[in-house]
Design a protein around this motif. Structure first.
Motif, PDB file in Angstrom:
ATOM      1  N   SER A 125       0.841  -1.200   0.000  1.00 14.42           N
ATOM      2  CA  SER A 125       0.000   0.000   0.000  1.00 14.42           C
ATOM      3  C   SER A 125       0.873   1.246   0.000  1.00 14.42           C
ATOM      4  O   SER A 125       1.991   1.222   0.512  1.00 14.42           O
ATOM      5  CB  SER A 125      -0.879   0.040   1.260  1.00 14.42           C
ATOM      6  OG  SER A 125      -1.605  -1.146   1.432  1.00 14.42           O
ATOM      7  N   THR A 126       0.334   2.328  -0.535  1.00 25.94           N
ATOM      8  CA  THR A 126       1.023   3.615  -0.533  1.00 25.94           C
ATOM      9  C   THR A 126       0.022   4.699  -0.136  1.00 25.94           C
ATOM     10  O   THR A 126      -1.123   4.692  -0.585  1.00 25.94           O
ATOM     11  CB  THR A 126       1.621   3.933  -1.917  1.00 25.94           C
ATOM     12  OG1 THR A 126       2.585   2.936  -2.232  1.00 25.94           O
ATOM     13  CG2 THR A 126       2.277   5.303  -1.945  1.00 25.94           C
ATOM     14  N   PHE A 127       0.508   5.623   0.686  1.00 25.15           N
ATOM     15  CA  PHE A 127      -0.315   6.732   1.160  1.00 25.15           C
ATOM     16  C   PHE A 127       0.401   8.038   0.889  1.00 25.15           C
ATOM     17  O   PHE A 127       1.599   8.153   1.132  1.00 25.15           O
ATOM     18  CB  PHE A 127      -0.580   6.601   2.669  1.00 25.15           C
ATOM     19  CG  PHE A 127      -1.243   5.303   2.996  1.00 25.15           C
ATOM     20  CD1 PHE A 127      -2.617   5.184   2.968  1.00 25.15           C
ATOM     21  CD2 PHE A 127      -0.479   4.175   3.268  1.00 25.15           C
ATOM     22  CE1 PHE A 127      -3.217   3.971   3.217  1.00 25.15           C
ATOM     23  CE2 PHE A 127      -1.077   2.952   3.521  1.00 25.15           C
ATOM     24  CZ  PHE A 127      -2.453   2.851   3.495  1.00 25.15           C
ATOM     25  N   VAL A 128      -0.339   9.003   0.374  1.00 23.36           N
ATOM     26  CA  VAL A 128       0.183  10.348   0.217  1.00 23.36           C
ATOM     27  C   VAL A 128      -0.476  11.165   1.321  1.00 23.36           C
ATOM     28  O   VAL A 128      -1.704  11.180   1.458  1.00 23.36           O
ATOM     29  CB  VAL A 128      -0.132  10.930  -1.181  1.00 23.36           C
ATOM     30  CG1 VAL A 128       0.384  12.358  -1.288  1.00 23.36           C
ATOM     31  CG2 VAL A 128       0.475  10.041  -2.264  1.00 23.36           C
ATOM     32  N   ILE A 129       0.384  11.804   2.136  1.00 20.40           N
ATOM     33  CA  ILE A 129      -0.080  12.559   3.300  1.00 20.40           C
ATOM     34  C   ILE A 129       0.259  14.026   3.062  1.00 20.40           C
ATOM     35  O   ILE A 129       1.408  14.353   2.718  1.00 20.40           O
ATOM     36  CB  ILE A 129       0.599  12.025   4.578  1.00 20.40           C
ATOM     37  CG1 ILE A 129       0.278  10.527   4.736  1.00 20.40           C
ATOM     38  CG2 ILE A 129       0.166  12.820   5.802  1.00 20.40           C
ATOM     39  CD1 ILE A 129       1.142   9.807   5.754  1.00 20.40           C
ATOM     40  N   ASP A 130      -0.730  14.890   3.225  1.00 17.96           N
ATOM     41  CA  ASP A 130      -0.491  16.313   2.964  1.00 17.96           C
ATOM     42  C   ASP A 130       0.260  16.978   4.114  1.00 17.96           C
ATOM     43  O   ASP A 130       0.532  16.354   5.148  1.00 17.96           O
ATOM     44  CB  ASP A 130      -1.802  17.034   2.605  1.00 17.96           C
ATOM     45  CG  ASP A 130      -2.763  17.218   3.770  1.00 17.96           C
ATOM     46  OD1 ASP A 130      -2.369  17.086   4.955  1.00 17.96           O
ATOM     47  OD2 ASP A 130      -3.945  17.519   3.498  1.00 17.96           O
ATOM     48  N   ALA A 131       0.608  18.238   3.938  1.00 16.39           N
ATOM     49  CA  ALA A 131       1.426  18.970   4.909  1.00 16.39           C
ATOM     50  C   ALA A 131       0.746  19.132   6.265  1.00 16.39           C
ATOM     51  O   ALA A 131       1.409  19.355   7.276  1.00 16.39           O
ATOM     52  CB  ALA A 131       1.799  20.340   4.336  1.00 16.39           C
ATOM     53  N   GLU A 132      -0.585  18.982   6.299  1.00 17.66           N
ATOM     54  CA  GLU A 132      -1.317  19.088   7.562  1.00 17.66           C
ATOM     55  C   GLU A 132      -1.511  17.726   8.237  1.00 17.66           C
ATOM     56  O   GLU A 132      -2.165  17.635   9.274  1.00 17.66           O
ATOM     57  CB  GLU A 132      -2.690  19.739   7.346  1.00 17.66           C
ATOM     58  CG  GLU A 132      -2.628  21.249   7.148  1.00 17.66           C
ATOM     59  CD  GLU A 132      -2.117  21.625   5.770  1.00 17.66           C
ATOM     60  OE1 GLU A 132      -2.648  21.099   4.776  1.00 17.66           O
ATOM     61  OE2 GLU A 132      -1.170  22.426   5.684  1.00 17.66           O
ATOM     62  N   GLY A 133      -1.002  16.661   7.613  1.00 19.31           N
ATOM     63  CA  GLY A 133      -1.123  15.337   8.215  1.00 19.31           C
ATOM     64  C   GLY A 133      -2.395  14.594   7.857  1.00 19.31           C
ATOM     65  O   GLY A 133      -2.792  13.657   8.542  1.00 19.31           O
ATOM     66  N   LYS A 134      -3.026  14.986   6.761  1.00 19.25           N
ATOM     67  CA  LYS A 134      -4.250  14.304   6.310  1.00 19.25           C
ATOM     68  C   LYS A 134      -3.929  13.417   5.104  1.00 19.25           C
ATOM     69  O   LYS A 134      -3.044  13.723   4.309  1.00 19.25           O
ATOM     70  CB  LYS A 134      -5.312  15.317   5.904  1.00 19.25           C
ATOM     71  CG  LYS A 134      -5.780  16.210   7.045  1.00 19.25           C
ATOM     72  CD  LYS A 134      -7.273  16.127   7.190  1.00 19.25           C
ATOM     73  CE  LYS A 134      -7.866  17.048   8.214  1.00 19.25           C
ATOM     74  NZ  LYS A 134      -7.372  16.967   9.545  1.00 19.25           N
ATOM     75  N   ILE A 135      -4.683  12.336   4.978  1.00 17.48           N
ATOM     76  CA  ILE A 135      -4.526  11.431   3.846  1.00 17.48           C
ATOM     77  C   ILE A 135      -5.006  12.149   2.579  1.00 17.48           C
ATOM     78  O   ILE A 135      -6.131  12.643   2.518  1.00 17.48           O
ATOM     79  CB  ILE A 135      -5.347  10.131   4.041  1.00 17.48           C
ATOM     80  CG1 ILE A 135      -4.887   9.371   5.287  1.00 17.48           C
ATOM     81  CG2 ILE A 135      -5.302   9.250   2.786  1.00 17.48           C
ATOM     82  CD1 ILE A 135      -3.517   8.745   5.203  1.00 17.48           C
ATOM     83  N   GLU A 136      -4.149  12.219   1.584  1.00 20.50           N
ATOM     84  CA  GLU A 136      -4.502  12.802   0.296  1.00 20.50           C
ATOM     85  C   GLU A 136      -4.892  11.690  -0.685  1.00 20.50           C
ATOM     86  O   GLU A 136      -5.839  11.822  -1.439  1.00 20.50           O
ATOM     87  CB  GLU A 136      -3.301  13.592  -0.230  1.00 20.50           C
ATOM     88  CG  GLU A 136      -3.610  14.604  -1.285  1.00 20.50           C
ATOM     89  CD  GLU A 136      -2.390  15.464  -1.569  1.00 20.50           C
ATOM     90  OE1 GLU A 136      -1.826  15.324  -2.670  1.00 20.50           O
ATOM     91  OE2 GLU A 136      -1.999  16.252  -0.685  1.00 20.50           O
ATOM     92  N   HIS A 137      -4.109  10.589  -0.667  1.00 22.25           N
ATOM     93  CA  HIS A 137      -4.390   9.410  -1.497  1.00 22.25           C
ATOM     94  C   HIS A 137      -4.085   8.167  -0.678  1.00 22.25           C
ATOM     95  O   HIS A 137      -3.081   8.137   0.035  1.00 22.25           O
ATOM     96  CB  HIS A 137      -3.521   9.381  -2.767  1.00 22.25           C
ATOM     97  CG  HIS A 137      -3.702  10.553  -3.653  1.00 22.25           C
ATOM     98  ND1 HIS A 137      -4.788  10.693  -4.486  1.00 22.25           N
ATOM     99  CD2 HIS A 137      -2.940  11.656  -3.843  1.00 22.25           C
ATOM    100  CE1 HIS A 137      -4.682  11.836  -5.148  1.00 22.25           C
ATOM    101  NE2 HIS A 137      -3.570  12.445  -4.766  1.00 22.25           N
ATOM    102  N   ALA A 138      -4.939   7.150  -0.785  1.00 27.30           N
ATOM    103  CA  ALA A 138      -4.730   5.851  -0.140  1.00 27.30           C
ATOM    104  C   ALA A 138      -4.842   4.789  -1.228  1.00 27.30           C
ATOM    105  O   ALA A 138      -5.916   4.594  -1.797  1.00 27.30           O
ATOM    106  CB  ALA A 138      -5.773   5.624   0.950  1.00 27.30           C
ATOM    107  N   LEU A 139      -3.727   4.158  -1.541  1.00 25.23           N
ATOM    108  CA  LEU A 139      -3.665   3.165  -2.618  1.00 25.23           C
ATOM    109  C   LEU A 139      -3.367   1.802  -2.008  1.00 25.23           C
ATOM    110  O   LEU A 139      -2.266   1.576  -1.499  1.00 25.23           O
ATOM    111  CB  LEU A 139      -2.579   3.550  -3.622  1.00 25.23           C
ATOM    112  CG  LEU A 139      -2.650   4.994  -4.145  1.00 25.23           C
ATOM    113  CD1 LEU A 139      -1.392   5.355  -4.904  1.00 25.23           C
ATOM    114  CD2 LEU A 139      -3.890   5.180  -5.003  1.00 25.23           C
TER     115      LEU A 139
END
Length: 157
Positions: A125-139
């Motif tokens: 799995s891969t997760f992109v986390i934004d600068a505020e600590g929120k999930i942007e993408h969950a793959l």
């Protein structure tokens, strides 16, 4: 068997502190204000995981230039991660999560189909986390080959 967590865009990324390949404690909070690409892989030094890790290394400069920090997570011991990083010239942090607590918090460990057998294991799995600590993408359930190209395209890098 516990219910598997599935993270979705907009949700807060679960916090963690794990040792890297040098034994240095790394926390998600250390990267606040930066964007993070966090990838979970089954096992260091196996063919598919090596391919994925090396593709992330090849893409780390353009990702960093676009403001993303790459972090890899596996169940491997710190010593094995050090050998992996040395062998394949991996320069980003590889984090050790042997008890799978962080894997489970991200939904990257659970029941999966492995060559026709239902087993419990790491779900690539891969997760992109934004600068505020929120999930942007969950793959979830991604394939090692070609995945990094998909992530960079998704991020416009």
């Amino acid at each position: 068997m516990t219910e598997r967590v599935i993270l979705e865009p907009g949700m807060p990324a679960p916090s963690f502190t794990l040792p890297d390949q040098d034994g240095v404690e790394r926390s998600l909070a250390d990267y606040r204000g930066q964007k993070v690409v966090l990838f979970f892989y089954p096992e260091a030094m196996t063919p598919a995981c090596t391919k994925e890790a090396c593709e992330f290394q090849e893409s780390s400069a353009p990702l960093e230039a676009a403001g993303y920090r790459v972090l890899g997570v596996s169940r491997d011991a710190v010593e094995r991660l050090r050998r992996f990083a040395d062998r394949d010239s991996l320069e980003y942090p590889l984090l050790s999560d042997p008890d799978t607590a962080v894997h489970r918090a991200y939904g990257a460990f659970g029941t999966k189909n492995s060559y026709g057998r239902i087993i419990e294991g790491v779900i690539r799995s891969t997760f992109v986390i934004d600068a505020e600590g929120k999930i942007e993408h969950a793959l979830y359930n991604i394939k090692a080959t070609g995945h990094v190209a998909r992530v960079t395209k998704l991020l416009g890098v």
